[in-house]
Design a protein around this motif. Sequence first.
Motif, PDB file in Angstrom:
ATOM      1  N   ILE A 209       7.768   2.163  -9.884  1.00 60.41           N
ATOM      2  CA  ILE A 209       6.997   1.273 -10.763  1.00 60.41           C
ATOM      3  C   ILE A 209       7.438  -0.173 -10.551  1.00 60.41           C
ATOM      4  N   ALA A 210       8.744  -0.404 -10.561  1.00 55.61           N
ATOM      5  CA  ALA A 210       9.264  -1.763 -10.368  1.00 55.61           C
ATOM      6  C   ALA A 210       8.900  -2.300  -8.985  1.00 55.61           C
ATOM      7  N   SER A 211       8.946  -1.440  -7.981  1.00 57.46           N
ATOM      8  CA  SER A 211       8.573  -1.870  -6.622  1.00 57.46           C
ATOM      9  C   SER A 211       7.101  -2.235  -6.559  1.00 57.46           C
ATOM     10  N   ASP A 212       6.259  -1.467  -7.227  1.00 58.35           N
ATOM     11  CA  ASP A 212       4.832  -1.758  -7.231  1.00 58.35           C
ATOM     12  C   ASP A 212       4.548  -3.077  -7.951  1.00 58.35           C
ATOM     13  N   ILE A 213       5.227  -3.311  -9.061  1.00 61.85           N
ATOM     14  CA  ILE A 213       5.071  -4.581  -9.780  1.00 61.85           C
ATOM     15  C   ILE A 213       5.515  -5.736  -8.888  1.00 61.85           C
ATOM     16  N   THR A 214       6.651  -5.574  -8.222  1.00 63.48           N
ATOM     17  CA  THR A 214       7.170  -6.614  -7.333  1.00 63.48           C
ATOM     18  C   THR A 214       6.190  -6.913  -6.208  1.00 63.48           C
ATOM     19  N   CYS A 215       5.600  -5.871  -5.634  1.00 61.69           N
ATOM     20  CA  CYS A 215       4.601  -6.059  -4.579  1.00 61.69           C
ATOM     21  C   CYS A 215       3.380  -6.801  -5.117  1.00 61.69           C
ATOM     22  N   GLY A 216       2.968  -6.477  -6.338  1.00 66.31           N
ATOM     23  CA  GLY A 216       1.845  -7.180  -6.948  1.00 66.31           C
ATOM     24  C   GLY A 216       2.133  -8.664  -7.106  1.00 66.31           C
ATOM     25  N   VAL A 217       3.335  -8.991  -7.552  1.00 63.04           N
ATOM     26  CA  VAL A 217       3.738 -10.396  -7.682  1.00 63.04           C
ATOM     27  C   VAL A 217       3.736 -11.069  -6.309  1.00 63.04           C
ATOM     28  N   ALA A 218       4.271 -10.383  -5.302  1.00 62.61           N
ATOM     29  CA  ALA A 218       4.352 -10.961  -3.953  1.00 62.61           C
ATOM     30  C   ALA A 218       2.965 -11.202  -3.358  1.00 62.61           C
ATOM     31  N   VAL A 219       2.052 -10.265  -3.535  1.00 60.67           N
ATOM     32  CA  VAL A 219       0.688 -10.441  -3.010  1.00 60.67           C
ATOM     33  C   VAL A 219      -0.006 -11.593  -3.737  1.00 60.67           C
ATOM     34  N   LEU A 220       0.148 -11.674  -5.045  1.00 62.00           N
ATOM     35  CA  LEU A 220      -0.453 -12.781  -5.798  1.00 62.00           C
ATOM     36  C   LEU A 220       0.147 -14.119  -5.354  1.00 62.00           C
ATOM     37  N   ALA A 221       1.458 -14.156  -5.170  1.00 59.83           N
ATOM     38  CA  ALA A 221       2.111 -15.381  -4.706  1.00 59.83           C
ATOM     39  C   ALA A 221       1.597 -15.773  -3.320  1.00 59.83           C
ATOM     40  N   PHE A 222       1.416 -14.801  -2.436  1.00 60.94           N
ATOM     41  CA  PHE A 222       0.879 -15.084  -1.109  1.00 60.94           C
ATOM     42  C   PHE A 222      -0.530 -15.662  -1.222  1.00 60.94           C
ATOM     43  N   ALA A 223      -1.353 -15.085  -2.095  1.00 62.71           N
ATOM     44  CA  ALA A 223      -2.727 -15.568  -2.266  1.00 62.71           C
ATOM     45  C   ALA A 223      -2.733 -17.023  -2.731  1.00 62.71           C
ATOM     46  N   VAL A 224      -1.913 -17.333  -3.720  1.00 63.19           N
ATOM     47  CA  VAL A 224      -1.833 -18.711  -4.223  1.00 63.19           C
ATOM     48  C   VAL A 224      -1.302 -19.628  -3.129  1.00 63.19           C
ATOM     49  N   TRP A 225      -0.232 -19.228  -2.462  1.00 66.34           N
ATOM     50  CA  TRP A 225       0.339 -20.034  -1.389  1.00 66.34           C
ATOM     51  C   TRP A 225      -0.695 -20.314  -0.300  1.00 66.34           C
ATOM     52  N   SER A 226      -1.467 -19.303   0.068  1.00 67.41           N
ATOM     53  CA  SER A 226      -2.422 -19.485   1.162  1.00 67.41           C
ATOM     54  C   SER A 226      -3.481 -20.521   0.806  1.00 67.41           C
ATOM     55  N   VAL A 227      -3.921 -20.540  -0.437  1.00 66.39           N
ATOM     56  CA  VAL A 227      -4.908 -21.546  -0.836  1.00 66.39           C
ATOM     57  C   VAL A 227      -4.276 -22.920  -0.899  1.00 66.39           C
ATOM     58  N   VAL A 228      -3.101 -23.009  -1.495  1.00 66.83           N
ATOM     59  CA  VAL A 228      -2.436 -24.305  -1.648  1.00 66.83           C
ATOM     60  C   VAL A 228      -2.010 -24.871  -0.299  1.00 66.83           C
ATOM     61  N   ARG A 229      -1.450 -24.045   0.559  1.00 66.71           N
ATOM     62  CA  ARG A 229      -0.871 -24.530   1.801  1.00 66.71           C
ATOM     63  C   ARG A 229      -1.848 -24.466   2.980  1.00 66.71           C
ATOM     64  N   LEU A 230      -2.364 -23.289   3.266  1.00 64.69           N
ATOM     65  CA  LEU A 230      -3.189 -23.138   4.461  1.00 64.69           C
ATOM     66  C   LEU A 230      -4.581 -23.720   4.296  1.00 64.69           C
ATOM     67  N   ASP A 231      -5.193 -23.509   3.141  1.00 64.74           N
ATOM     68  CA  ASP A 231      -6.542 -24.022   2.950  1.00 64.74           C
ATOM     69  C   ASP A 231      -6.529 -25.542   2.949  1.00 64.74           C
ATOM     70  N   ARG A 232      -5.514 -26.128   2.365  1.00 64.72           N
ATOM     71  CA  ARG A 232      -5.401 -27.591   2.320  1.00 64.72           C
ATOM     72  C   ARG A 232      -5.165 -28.149   3.721  1.00 64.72           C
TER      73      ARG A 232
ATOM     74  N   VAL B 187       0.841  -1.201   0.000  1.00 66.31           N
ATOM     75  CA  VAL B 187       0.000   0.000   0.000  1.00 66.31           C
ATOM     76  C   VAL B 187       0.878   1.253   0.000  1.00 66.31           C
ATOM     77  N   ALA B 188       1.934   1.257   0.796  1.00 65.47           N
ATOM     78  CA  ALA B 188       2.828   2.426   0.835  1.00 65.47           C
ATOM     79  C   ALA B 188       3.451   2.680  -0.538  1.00 65.47           C
ATOM     80  N   VAL B 189       3.932   1.629  -1.178  1.00 63.41           N
ATOM     81  CA  VAL B 189       4.531   1.775  -2.507  1.00 63.41           C
ATOM     82  C   VAL B 189       3.483   2.248  -3.507  1.00 63.41           C
TER      83      VAL B 189
END
Length: 143
Positions: A115-138, A24-26
């Motif tokens: 711009i690059a930091s914002d893109i990186t944050c977007g990738v990290a948030v998406l990766a967290f979302a996928v990880w949470s479903v694969v790992r925590l939801d399971r 959010v800060a970025v």
Amino acid sequence: MTRELPPAHRRAVRVLTLLLGVAVAVSVVHYTDNTVNYSDYPESATLPNPSQAVVLGSWFFFTAFGALGWLAFRAGEVRRAALCLAVYSGSGLVGILHYTVGGTSRFPWWRHAHIASDITCGVAVLAFAVWSVVRLDRSAASA
């Protein structure tokens, strides 16, 4: 009645809180620059060009999904949170479009940095979302 979250989920809440805080800060820096210096950004000849108002409004749209995702994750609603976080990740990922338009090589270094930091944050948030479903939801389903 609120159920107690497992320790791994509580740790993940702390990670998500930090990740969203940085994202959010970025995004505040990036979207503010996009809005205030709108005319400094080159326009696309082939893609639709969002208006200055759309750029500003999209920050509020995306950030609302980030907040909803955080609240859902804290409540243990992993799939709902992941969906909201995936939408929020678009806030950063859309920055890739800056580099599909000519003229970005003239940007100052600090504009490329946010711009690059914002893109990186977007990738990290998406990766967290996928990880949470694969790992925590399971793991929650097997408990």
